[in-house]
Design a protein around this motif. Structure first.
Motif, short mmCIF file in Angstrom:
data_model
loop_
_atom_site.label_atom_id
_atom_site.label_comp_id
_atom_site.label_asym_id
_atom_site.label_seq_id
_atom_site.Cartn_x
_atom_site.Cartn_y
_atom_site.Cartn_z
N MET A 55 38.10 1.72 41.29
CA MET A 55 38.51 2.93 41.71
C MET A 55 40.01 2.98 42.01
N THR A 56 40.79 4.06 42.25
CA THR A 56 42.06 4.04 42.72
C THR A 56 42.05 4.46 44.20
N ALA A 57 43.44 4.20 44.58
CA ALA A 57 43.43 4.34 46.02
C ALA A 57 42.98 5.73 46.53
N ARG A 58 43.52 6.72 45.71
CA ARG A 58 43.21 8.19 46.30
C ARG A 58 41.54 8.17 46.05
N GLN A 59 40.97 7.53 45.21
CA GLN A 59 39.35 7.75 44.91
C GLN A 59 38.68 7.13 46.03
N SER A 60 39.37 6.09 46.82
CA SER A 60 38.74 5.27 47.94
C SER A 60 38.92 5.91 49.41
N LYS A 61 39.67 6.86 49.41
CA LYS A 61 40.19 7.32 50.83
C LYS A 61 38.91 7.76 51.41
N GLY A 62 38.60 7.61 52.54
CA GLY A 62 37.63 7.91 53.30
C GLY A 62 36.26 7.11 53.14
#
Length: 112
Positions: A55-62
């Motif tokens: 995934m991307t960093a944004r998708q990994s948030k949380g």
């Protein structure tokens, strides 16, 4: 390390971690990469690998993972804070795969 080599190295490392964790008690492995590399790495690892996400960093948030592999950290950064998010996802191990120089603050990391 050229683009394809970077993708291959990240995929190989992710698969190694995923197989080791599956042989043990299980666990979650994430590859966190810039969007174009994430697509290429996902194709390289294929689908159906238990406990492995790309995934991307944004998708990994949380989210949290036992192991996170951050690929090309100098290129992660669609938004301010994305690199911080990527680097803080693992609970047990963080690996960084890169071809070029590391961003400021990470240059002290040991290469293997």
């Amino acid at each position: 390390m050229a683009g394809h080599d970077l993708v291959a190295a990240a995929a190989r490392l992710a698969l190694d971690h995923a197989h080791r964790m599956a042989d043990a008690d299980g666990g979650l492995v994430a590859v966190i990469a810039p969007p174009a590399l994430a697509r290429d790495i996902a194709r390289e690892v294929g689908s159906g690998v238990e406990g492995l996400s790309v995934m991307t960093a944004r998708q990994s948030k949380g989210l949290e993972f036992d192991v996170a592999i951050v690929v090309d950290p100098a290129a992660i950064g669609e938004r301010p804070g994305d690199l911080y998010v990527a680097l803080t996802r693992p609970t047990r191990r963080l690996d960084i795969v890169h071809a070029g120089p590391l961003p400021a603050g990470l240059e002290h990391l040991r290469s293997v």
